[in-house]
Design a protein around this motif. Structure first.
Motif, PDB file in Angstrom:
ATOM      1  N   GLY A 310      23.028  -1.660  -3.059  1.00  0.00           N
ATOM      2  CA  GLY A 310      21.947  -2.340  -2.354  1.00  0.00           C
ATOM      3  C   GLY A 310      20.946  -1.435  -1.673  1.00  0.00           C
ATOM      4  O   GLY A 310      20.290  -1.850  -0.711  1.00  0.00           O
ATOM      5  N   VAL A 311      20.779  -0.200  -2.179  1.00  0.00           N
ATOM      6  CA  VAL A 311      19.860   0.730  -1.514  1.00  0.00           C
ATOM      7  C   VAL A 311      18.397   0.447  -1.860  1.00  0.00           C
ATOM      8  O   VAL A 311      17.493   0.862  -1.126  1.00  0.00           O
ATOM      9  CB  VAL A 311      20.186   2.203  -1.872  1.00  0.00           C
ATOM     10  N   CYS A 312      18.157  -0.250  -2.967  1.00  0.00           N
ATOM     11  CA  CYS A 312      16.791  -0.364  -3.485  1.00  0.00           C
ATOM     12  C   CYS A 312      15.817  -1.055  -2.529  1.00  0.00           C
ATOM     13  O   CYS A 312      14.733  -0.513  -2.259  1.00  0.00           O
ATOM     14  CB  CYS A 312      16.812  -1.061  -4.834  1.00  0.00           C
ATOM     15  N   PRO A 313      16.124  -2.236  -1.991  1.00  0.00           N
ATOM     16  CA  PRO A 313      15.137  -2.910  -1.125  1.00  0.00           C
ATOM     17  C   PRO A 313      14.699  -2.057   0.055  1.00  0.00           C
ATOM     18  O   PRO A 313      13.498  -1.977   0.355  1.00  0.00           O
ATOM     19  CB  PRO A 313      15.884  -4.174  -0.663  1.00  0.00           C
ATOM     20  N   LEU A 319       8.933   3.361   1.701  1.00  0.00           N
ATOM     21  CA  LEU A 319       7.743   4.002   1.122  1.00  0.00           C
ATOM     22  C   LEU A 319       6.551   3.914   2.064  1.00  0.00           C
ATOM     23  O   LEU A 319       5.591   4.671   1.933  1.00  0.00           O
ATOM     24  CB  LEU A 319       7.382   3.351  -0.214  1.00  0.00           C
ATOM     25  N   MET A 320       6.606   3.002   3.000  1.00  0.00           N
ATOM     26  CA  MET A 320       5.531   2.867   3.977  1.00  0.00           C
ATOM     27  C   MET A 320       5.870   3.558   5.298  1.00  0.00           C
ATOM     28  O   MET A 320       5.187   3.359   6.295  1.00  0.00           O
ATOM     29  CB  MET A 320       5.248   1.383   4.232  1.00  0.00           C
ATOM     30  N   LEU A 348      13.544  -2.268  -9.387  1.00  0.00           N
ATOM     31  CA  LEU A 348      12.486  -1.671  -8.563  1.00  0.00           C
ATOM     32  C   LEU A 348      11.251  -2.561  -8.546  1.00  0.00           C
ATOM     33  O   LEU A 348      10.648  -2.788  -7.490  1.00  0.00           O
ATOM     34  CB  LEU A 348      12.123  -0.283  -9.086  1.00  0.00           C
ATOM     35  N   ILE A 349      10.874  -3.044  -9.719  1.00  0.00           N
ATOM     36  CA  ILE A 349       9.681  -3.883  -9.808  1.00  0.00           C
ATOM     37  C   ILE A 349       9.860  -5.154  -8.980  1.00  0.00           C
ATOM     38  O   ILE A 349       8.962  -5.562  -8.229  1.00  0.00           O
ATOM     39  CB  ILE A 349       9.381  -4.231 -11.286  1.00  0.00           C
ATOM     40  N   GLU A 350      11.034  -5.772  -9.100  1.00  0.00           N
ATOM     41  CA  GLU A 350      11.286  -7.018  -8.386  1.00  0.00           C
ATOM     42  C   GLU A 350      11.333  -6.823  -6.877  1.00  0.00           C
ATOM     43  O   GLU A 350      11.154  -7.790  -6.118  1.00  0.00           O
ATOM     44  CB  GLU A 350      12.590  -7.637  -8.887  1.00  0.00           C
ATOM     45  N   ASN A 351      11.565  -5.606  -6.442  1.00  0.00           N
ATOM     46  CA  ASN A 351      11.574  -5.329  -5.006  1.00  0.00           C
ATOM     47  C   ASN A 351      10.213  -4.864  -4.492  1.00  0.00           C
ATOM     48  O   ASN A 351      10.105  -4.404  -3.352  1.00  0.00           O
ATOM     49  CB  ASN A 351      12.651  -4.292  -4.673  1.00  0.00           C
ATOM     50  N   GLY A 352       9.189  -4.960  -5.340  1.00  0.00           N
ATOM     51  CA  GLY A 352       7.829  -4.718  -4.887  1.00  0.00           C
ATOM     52  C   GLY A 352       7.392  -3.279  -4.829  1.00  0.00           C
ATOM     53  O   GLY A 352       6.455  -2.931  -4.092  1.00  0.00           O
TER      54      GLY A 352
END
Length: 563
Positions: A310-313, A319-320, A348-352
Motif C-alpha cells: 500500500g505504498v503507492c497512494p 510528489l507535492m 500508479l495511474i489510478e492513484n493520480g
C-alpha cells in the motif's frame, strides 16, 4: 525502450528499466549510465554518522550520554553532510596529541582485568576519536584494540562499558576502516545488543550497525550472515522516540541498498516502511522512501510487494512535498515502480500520478526531479494505448515538447524518450493529437542525438506517425503526399534522415532507408540526380520552419473519425 531511474548488475538494470521495443538493445544502451548512476546513488543515498561528544568529560561513575542526547548528524540530508565538530573542539590540539603519545598506557588499561580501568581507557579512546582524524583512527587500529572493544560488548554486567565500547566502534565504523570493525568480531555482539534491556545501548548498537551497512557490500553481507534484519525490525515500536526512530530507519535504508540475499523477507520491511512514509519527520520520511527505492531495484518481485503493502497512494501524495530531500527519493521510488508491468503501472495511474507529474514538468523544479518525472512518463507511455491516452488526458504532452525544445541536454533526452515511446505505440487518433501539439519538428531534431537507441526509438515513433498519415490518405488521390511526410520534409527532417545513412548502426540505417524509400522516394531520387539543379544543396530545396510553424493538416479520414 526501457526508461527508468538511475543506476551495476543485470538485476539492477532489469529493476530499473521497462522494456519497450528491444530488450537487449535497451540493456546495452543504459549499462554505462547505470554503472555511473549506481555510484552516484551510493554516494547520495548512503553515508556514515559519527557520534559527537556532548560533555567535556565522562567519568566512570557518570551515566553515559544516550544517543538521543548526543548531537546527531542530519539523517535525511543527501549527499553526506560536512562533519560536525565535537563540543570540545576548542580544546588545545596538543592535549589530544599528548594522549596519543600515551596510547600504550590506554591499551594496557583496556586489556587489563580491572573493569574500572577498562571503562576509563575506553572513554579516553572515545574522546580521541572525536577529532575525526583518520590518523587518529589508524593509530588506534594499529594498537590492536578493536577485538578488545568487541569483547566489551558482551559484558552484560557492565552496561556502561558496553555503551562506551559500542560508541568507539561506531565512530571507527564511520571512518574509512569500517571493514575492520565488521571483521573484528563486533557484528554478532552488536546484533545481540539489539535485544538489550537498556534502550541507550540498543540505540548505540543500531547506530554502529548502520555505519557498517553504509560501507561495502561485503560489510552488509557480514551483517546478513549474522541475521541482523529481524532484530533490527523488532526495534520499530510505537513508543519509539524520534531520534531513535530516525537512526533505526536510516540503518534499515542502508541495509536495503543493493541486492538483498534471497533469504531476506521483504514484506516485513515494507510493512514497516508503509507506515513510516506517513511520518511528519522529514528525515524519517526521506529514509523510508529511499528504502522503497532500494528494495524495488534490488529484489525480484519487490515492485508488486511494495504495491501490496500500500505504498503507492502516499508516495504519489508526496510528489507535492515541499522538501527536495523528500521529493527526490519519492520520485525515484515511483520511477522504479513505473518500470514494472502494465498492471503495476496502472496502479500508479489510478492513484493520480500523471496529474502530479504534469505539475512537476510545468513548474520550476530541479533538473534531477524533472528528469525522473520524464522517466516515469516514458515508462507509462510504453504501455497500452489506454495508458498513452491517460498521458494525453493529463495534458503532459505540451510540457514535454517545451522541455524537448528548451531544456538542458539531460532533460531533453528524457523528454525525447517519453515522446518517442508515446509515438511508437499511439493509435491514429492519438498520433493526430501528438502532431497537433507540435511533436514532429522536435522529434526530427532528436535524430541528430548521439544516442543510437534513442535515435532508433525515435525512428520507430516517426514510422508509426507516417503509417497513420498514410492510412488517413485512403480515398484521396494517390498523388497526394502523406501530410506528415510533407511536414517532416518542410522542417528539415528529410536531411536528418539522409544523414543517418552514415551512422555506424545497421538497425538505424535499415530503418532510415525504409522510411526514405517508402515516403520520399521521389525527393531522394531527385537529390541523387546530378542533372537536377541544386540537388547537392539541400539548403536550396528544404526550408526549415520555426518552432511556431503551422502543423500539418490531419488526414481526412482521421479528422472524420475524430469528429
Amino acid at each position: 525502450m526501457p526508461r527508468a531511474p538511475r543506476r551495476p548488475s543485470d538485476e539492477a538494470r532489469r529493476g530499473a528499466y521497462k522494456p519497450r521495443v528491444d530488450f537487449s538493445r535497451s540493456r546495452r544502451r543504459r549499462e554505462d549510465g547505470l554503472l555511473s548512476l549506481r555510484r552516484l546513488d551510493r554516494d547520495a543515498g548512503l553515508f556514515k554518522r559519527r557520534r559527537d561528544e556532548t560533555s567535556p568529560a565522562v567519568h566512570a561513575s557518570d551515566p553515559a550520554p544516550t544517543p538521543a542526547e548526543a548531537e546527531s548528524p542530519a539523517a535525511g540530508a543527501r549527499p553526506p553532510p560536512t562533519p560536525s565538530s565535537p563540543a570540545d573542539a576548542a580544546a588545545p590540539r596538543d592535549a589530544a596529541e599528548s594522549e596519543l603519545e600515551g596510547l600504550s598506557e590506554l591499551v594496557d588499561k583496556v586489556c587489563s582485568d580491572d573493569t574500572t580501568s577498562q571503562l576509563e581507557a575506553t572513554v579516553q579512546f572515545r574522546k580521541l576519536l572525536s577529532d575525526e582524524k583518520n590518523s587518529t583512527v589508524i593509530k588506534i587500529i594499529r594498537a590492536d584494540v578493536l577485538p578488545r572493544f568487541a569483547e566489551s560488548l558482551s559484558r552484560t554486567g557492565f552496561p556502561q562499558l558496553q555503551m562506551e565500547a559500542a560508541w568507539v566502534l561506531t565512530n571507527i565504523a564511520a571512518s574509512d576502516y569500517t571493514l575492520l570493525v565488521a571483521e573484528c568480531g563486533a557484528v554478532p555482539r552488536l546484533v545481540e545488543l539489539l535485544g538489550s534491556p537498556n534502550a541507550n545501548i540498543r540505540h548505540q548498537a543500531i547506530w554502529c550497525l548502520g555505519n557498517i551497512a553504509a560501507d561495502l557490500p561485503s560489510c552488509r553481507d557480514i551483517l546478513f550472515d549474522h541475521g541482523v534484519v529481524t532484530p533490527l525490525l523488532s526495534q520499530f515500536r510505537e513508543d519509539m522516540k524520534i531520534p531513535v526512530l530516525r537512526t533505526a530507519m536510516w540503518a534499515l535504508s542502508n541495509l536495503c541498498f543493493g541486492k538483498l540475499p534471497a533469504e531476506v523477507q521483504v514484506k516485513p520491511i515494507l510493512e514497516i516502511v508503509s507506515q513510516l512514509i506517513h511520518s511528519a519527520d522529514e528525515k524519517i520520511l526521506a529514509d523510508a522512501c529511499w528504502t522503497v527505492y532500494y528494495l524495488c531495484g534490488g529484489v525480484d518481485d519487490a515492485i508488486q510487494d511494495a504495491l501490496d503493502a500500500g505504498v503507492c497512494p502516499q508516495l504519489v501524495n508526496l510528489l507535492m512535498h515541499a522538501s527536495s530531500s523528500v521529493l527526490l527519493p519519492v520520485i525515484m521510488a515511483l520511477a522504479r515502480i513505473s518500470a514494472g508491468d502494465d498492471a503495476q503501472v496502472q496502479v500508479l495511474i489510478e492513484n493520480g500520478i500523471l496529474n502530479c507529474l504534469a505539475q512537476l514538468l510545468g513548474r520550476s523544479y530541479p533538473k534531477n526531479i524533472k528528469k525522473q518525472a520524464c522517466l516515469i512518463v516514458s515508462n507509462i507511455a510504453t504501455g497500452s494505448k489506454d495508458q498513452i491516452q491517460a498521458v494525453i488526458d493529463a495534458s503532459i504532452i505540451s510540457p514535454l515538447i517545451v522541455l524537448l525544445k528548451t531544456s538542458e541536454t539531460d532533460i531533453k533526452k528524457e523528454a525525447a524518450w517519453a515522446l518517442s515511446n508515446a509515438a511508437s505505440g499511439a493509435s491514429s487518433e492519438q498520433i493526430q493529437y501528438l502532431v497537433s501539439r507540435g511533436c514532429l519538428e522536435p522529434l526530427c531534431n532528436v535524430l541528430t542525438y548521439q544516442d543510437p537507441d534513442l535515435v532508433y526509438t525515435c525512428l520507430q515513433g516517426l514510422e508509426n506517425i507516417l503509417q497513420a498519415g498514410e492510412a488517413g490518405k485512403k480515398g484521396e488521390e494517390e498523388s497526394e503526399m502523406n501530410p506528415y511526410a510533407q511536414f517532416i520534409l518542410e522542417s528539415g527532417g528529410l536531411d536528418k534522415l539522409e544523414d543517418l545513412q552514415d551512422v555506424n548502426s545497421e538497425s538505424i540505417y535499415d530503418l532510415a532507408m525504409k522510411l526514405l524509400q517508402s515516403y520520399w522516394e521521389e525527393e531522394v531520387s531527385e537529390s541523387d540526380d546530378p542533372s537536377v539543379p541544386g540537388s547537392n544543396d539541400s539548403s536550396d530545396t528544404v526550408e526549415t520552419t520555426s518552432e511556431d510553424a503551422a502543423q500539418p493538416p490531419a488526414p481526412a479520414s482521421v479528422a472524420d473519425e475524430a469528429e
